[in-house]
Scaffold this motif. Sequence first.
Motif, PDB file in Angstrom:
ATOM      1  N   GLN A 137       0.840  -1.207   0.000  1.00  0.00           N
ATOM      2  CA  GLN A 137       0.000   0.000   0.000  1.00  0.00           C
ATOM      3  C   GLN A 137       0.871   1.250   0.000  1.00  0.00           C
ATOM      4  O   GLN A 137       0.631   2.203  -0.730  1.00  0.00           O
ATOM      5  CB  GLN A 137      -0.880   0.008   1.250  1.00  0.00           C
ATOM      6  CG  GLN A 137      -2.333  -0.268   0.963  1.00  0.00           C
ATOM      7  CD  GLN A 137      -3.165  -0.181   2.220  1.00  0.00           C
ATOM      8  OE1 GLN A 137      -2.722   0.256   3.269  1.00  0.00           O
ATOM      9  NE2 GLN A 137      -4.400  -0.629   2.106  1.00  0.00           N
ATOM     10  N   ARG A 138       1.874   1.217   0.831  1.00  0.00           N
ATOM     11  CA  ARG A 138       2.775   2.358   0.941  1.00  0.00           C
ATOM     12  C   ARG A 138       3.516   2.575  -0.373  1.00  0.00           C
ATOM     13  O   ARG A 138       3.686   3.702  -0.834  1.00  0.00           O
ATOM     14  CB  ARG A 138       3.759   2.084   2.075  1.00  0.00           C
ATOM     15  CG  ARG A 138       4.665   3.229   2.403  1.00  0.00           C
ATOM     16  CD  ARG A 138       5.399   2.917   3.679  1.00  0.00           C
ATOM     17  NE  ARG A 138       6.134   1.664   3.590  1.00  0.00           N
ATOM     18  CZ  ARG A 138       6.325   0.831   4.607  1.00  0.00           C
ATOM     19  NH1 ARG A 138       5.815   1.108   5.775  1.00  0.00           N
ATOM     20  NH2 ARG A 138       7.015  -0.274   4.454  1.00  0.00           N
ATOM     21  N   LEU A 141       1.155   4.150  -2.868  1.00  0.00           N
ATOM     22  CA  LEU A 141       0.823   5.528  -2.505  1.00  0.00           C
ATOM     23  C   LEU A 141       1.993   6.467  -2.789  1.00  0.00           C
ATOM     24  O   LEU A 141       1.796   7.583  -3.291  1.00  0.00           O
ATOM     25  CB  LEU A 141       0.438   5.592  -1.023  1.00  0.00           C
ATOM     26  CG  LEU A 141      -0.139   6.917  -0.558  1.00  0.00           C
ATOM     27  CD1 LEU A 141      -1.393   7.266  -1.339  1.00  0.00           C
ATOM     28  CD2 LEU A 141      -0.455   6.867   0.932  1.00  0.00           C
ATOM     29  N   SER A 144       2.317   7.047  -6.456  1.00  0.00           N
ATOM     30  CA  SER A 144       1.233   7.859  -6.982  1.00  0.00           C
ATOM     31  C   SER A 144       1.350   9.318  -6.549  1.00  0.00           C
ATOM     32  O   SER A 144       1.252  10.227  -7.366  1.00  0.00           O
ATOM     33  CB  SER A 144      -0.110   7.272  -6.514  1.00  0.00           C
ATOM     34  OG  SER A 144      -1.169   7.998  -7.061  1.00  0.00           O
ATOM     35  N   THR A 145       1.563   9.540  -5.267  1.00  0.00           N
ATOM     36  CA  THR A 145       1.556  10.916  -4.770  1.00  0.00           C
ATOM     37  C   THR A 145       2.883  11.628  -4.992  1.00  0.00           C
ATOM     38  O   THR A 145       2.897  12.812  -5.286  1.00  0.00           O
ATOM     39  CB  THR A 145       1.243  10.937  -3.264  1.00  0.00           C
ATOM     40  OG1 THR A 145       2.213  10.156  -2.581  1.00  0.00           O
ATOM     41  CG2 THR A 145      -0.134  10.403  -2.986  1.00  0.00           C
ATOM     42  N   ALA A 169      -4.014   2.600  -3.531  1.00  0.00           N
ATOM     43  CA  ALA A 169      -3.850   4.058  -3.546  1.00  0.00           C
ATOM     44  C   ALA A 169      -4.985   4.738  -2.783  1.00  0.00           C
ATOM     45  O   ALA A 169      -4.765   5.657  -1.988  1.00  0.00           O
ATOM     46  CB  ALA A 169      -3.801   4.566  -4.983  1.00  0.00           C
ATOM     47  N   GLY A 172      -4.871   3.820   0.980  1.00  0.00           N
ATOM     48  CA  GLY A 172      -3.702   4.440   1.600  1.00  0.00           C
ATOM     49  C   GLY A 172      -3.900   5.927   1.817  1.00  0.00           C
ATOM     50  O   GLY A 172      -3.628   6.450   2.906  1.00  0.00           O
ATOM     51  N   LEU A 173      -4.421   6.603   0.806  1.00  0.00           N
ATOM     52  CA  LEU A 173      -4.610   8.048   0.945  1.00  0.00           C
ATOM     53  C   LEU A 173      -5.693   8.364   1.971  1.00  0.00           C
ATOM     54  O   LEU A 173      -5.578   9.336   2.735  1.00  0.00           O
ATOM     55  CB  LEU A 173      -4.976   8.659  -0.408  1.00  0.00           C
ATOM     56  CG  LEU A 173      -5.007  10.188  -0.428  1.00  0.00           C
ATOM     57  CD1 LEU A 173      -3.629  10.751  -0.101  1.00  0.00           C
ATOM     58  CD2 LEU A 173      -5.468  10.709  -1.774  1.00  0.00           C
ATOM     59  N   SER A 188      -6.839  -0.281   6.736  1.00  0.00           N
ATOM     60  CA  SER A 188      -5.778  -0.467   5.752  1.00  0.00           C
ATOM     61  C   SER A 188      -5.394  -1.929   5.652  1.00  0.00           C
ATOM     62  O   SER A 188      -4.659  -2.309   4.798  1.00  0.00           O
ATOM     63  CB  SER A 188      -4.563   0.349   6.144  1.00  0.00           C
ATOM     64  OG  SER A 188      -4.076  -0.082   7.393  1.00  0.00           O
TER      65      SER A 188
ATOM     66  N   THR B  15     -10.490  11.316  -3.567  1.00  0.00           N
ATOM     67  CA  THR B  15      -9.221  10.580  -3.611  1.00  0.00           C
ATOM     68  C   THR B  15      -8.647  10.583  -5.017  1.00  0.00           C
ATOM     69  O   THR B  15      -7.455  10.839  -5.221  1.00  0.00           O
ATOM     70  CB  THR B  15      -9.436   9.132  -3.147  1.00  0.00           C
ATOM     71  OG1 THR B  15     -10.042   9.141  -1.864  1.00  0.00           O
ATOM     72  CG2 THR B  15      -8.126   8.397  -3.086  1.00  0.00           C
ATOM     73  N   LEU B  19      -5.080  12.338  -6.871  1.00  0.00           N
ATOM     74  CA  LEU B  19      -4.057  11.526  -7.520  1.00  0.00           C
ATOM     75  C   LEU B  19      -3.975  11.746  -9.013  1.00  0.00           C
ATOM     76  O   LEU B  19      -2.966  11.425  -9.640  1.00  0.00           O
ATOM     77  CB  LEU B  19      -4.313  10.035  -7.245  1.00  0.00           C
ATOM     78  CG  LEU B  19      -4.336   9.636  -5.765  1.00  0.00           C
ATOM     79  CD1 LEU B  19      -4.673   8.165  -5.613  1.00  0.00           C
ATOM     80  CD2 LEU B  19      -2.994   9.938  -5.117  1.00  0.00           C
ATOM     81  N   ALA B  45      -2.259  14.084   0.384  1.00  0.00           N
ATOM     82  CA  ALA B  45      -1.240  13.705  -0.604  1.00  0.00           C
ATOM     83  C   ALA B  45      -0.022  14.611  -0.496  1.00  0.00           C
ATOM     84  O   ALA B  45       1.124  14.147  -0.594  1.00  0.00           O
ATOM     85  CB  ALA B  45      -1.835  13.778  -2.008  1.00  0.00           C
TER      86      ALA B  45
END
Lengths: 188, 481
Positions: A137-138, A141, A144-145, A169, A172-173, A188, B15, B19, B45
């Motif tokens: 998950q981390r 994320l 992605s971020t 994603a 996680g967010l 999570s 969300t 992203l 984020a």
Amino acid sequence: MVIEGRPLAVPTLLARVAAGDPAAVREVLSRYANLVWSIARRFEPSDAEDAVQEIFLDLWKSAGRYDAERGSEVTFIAMIARRRLIDRRRTRRRRPEDSSQVADVVLEELAADGTSPAATADAAKAAHALDQLRPEQRQVLVLSTCHGLSHGEIAQQTGMPLGTVKAHARRGLMSIRAALLGVQGEES
Amino acid sequence: MKGDPLHPRAAELLTERALRPLDDKEHWELQQLGVDDDDSFDRAAAAVVVATTVMEPMPSTLMDKILAKAPGAGTLDWKRTLPGVSMPTPADQARDTLVGVELSELEKLKDQPVTEPLIAQKEVAPTKLMGVPSAALDTLPPPLVKRPPAIPAPSLVEPTDKPKSEEPKVRFSKDSSAPAISRTPTPATPMPSTRTPVSGVAVDVPRTPVPPADVPVVGRAPTPMQPITPLAPVLATPKIAAPDVIRMPLPQDSQPFSVETPPHAVPISRERSGPVPVLPPDVVTMPSRDELAQRRAAERQQAKTMPLAPQRRSVLPWLAAAACLAVAGGAVWWASAQKADPPTAPVVATTPATERAALLANATDVTKITWTITQDPTSHGATGDVVWSPSAQRGYMRFVGLVPNDPSQFQYQLWIFDKTRDQAYPVDGGVFDVASNGEVVVAINPKLHVNDLGMFAVTVEKPGGVVVSKRERIVVTATRS
């Protein structure tokens, strides 16, 4: 005579920028230039200079929208930076010659000298919440971020199914947001 | 902790917005859900980005470029004002002169005969007089600064005892219930005219360019300082220029005095609905009735040729149901076939050690590097090596004598440095545990493709590993020569 009332609010640094204070502009640059530069380098290693200039132009115009009660200044600036970089990446994706940029994106970071700016409250909470996530998950994320990879690109890079990437994603967010807001987030 | 009341669909869209850019339909959906201004996911984020960013110094040349484009450098006017109105700098802005003035002092001035001017003998802006008691205004002397004569202009209100060529002025008079503030406009800047008496205040701005001073004066006030309200008939005369007159009633008035209108001041009308500008005929063209009829006919024709969506919708559920049945049937058949035909081949259990041996035996591009231990206590006396196949993107670490770890206390984490990537960002090789002091073989499963191997490094991290390692405890390294 003593007049009782609410104390005068000290204008934030960004509020001073919005008011046209040149000294505040220089102070913002001295505080956050390295951060914005580092973020841009992760998103666009080859074109970070242009990206940073665009980010700061956005920041000067958006400084008046900053609300200190909703988050820290550094988070607001990072948010402005991300939005600009995501827009640039989307524009770049439309040009096929730039598609190779995706392959240059790395996964994890290893702080060379412990200068990761997790000093602010938001960042500290986010770092703690990141550590609570499952590794995959981390991983999704962060890709992605922090690197602006799309779900499809992450799936291609990691070999995970697209649906799994989306779920990681999203959850996680939401966990990070829940940690920042102090609300119960998604499992999570 | 309290629960999050956010709608699930809203949370999903927010969300996604944090992203990636949303499309128009998703934007519309967010607006319908009423959470369009919720930026909490964006901030989350951003916080992740801040928490995981390794700081690098920005080049000084770039800093100079940004400063050159920053507000205050003269290249970017980010202040938003009324169109055409330039805001004065803070140093030029008129301040409220009552700030710092004790009211008790003003009260005293009302009662005693004034022998000295309340305000120093210098020019004052009109705004600085707001709120000052009329008794204090009585003491104001005429300005000492000699001003150039103003451009003469006609006035609808023609005081019988005043010359026409009087400069821009604010007049206060005791002998009138409706004193006037007259301001002569600058002839070079004609403005659209609006004229609305509001509660005894008439604000007049010329509709047409100001005529020369010899234009006959029209309009006369019944009394010198009384506002004229029926102005529309006068304005209806095209050749007559409307003067710029502002009348303000004051309860008490003193002797007249004049102040100069700031040169950058822009007359502002109190009337909200100004005259609608008449556009030239070629700017706005309305389609004729025939054209509109033709357009409608074309649209109807186009609509007739479009496929009917409801027919397609009626078939889709049946197709979906048939597909589901087919899949379910196939699954049942496959399950029964598995039961009827059990595998006869023996299952060979593989371990990382056997896989490592197989890789060494079969791969032609395997690199084998011996570990170099560090001062960390976990690696004292440890030996071993790491093998890596670039083509297979697989490898194995072998340790002998590495201190076993308690997974609840800490874990080992592998980092792979790729020469084609920034060395500040090594690839995560995953976390692993060491159960005994004997030989331990651990498979390497890199999260990304390693293009050109540079070095392996193992660190001690908290359970589950970290995103950003502080490199406080480096256990072993293996550098490719």
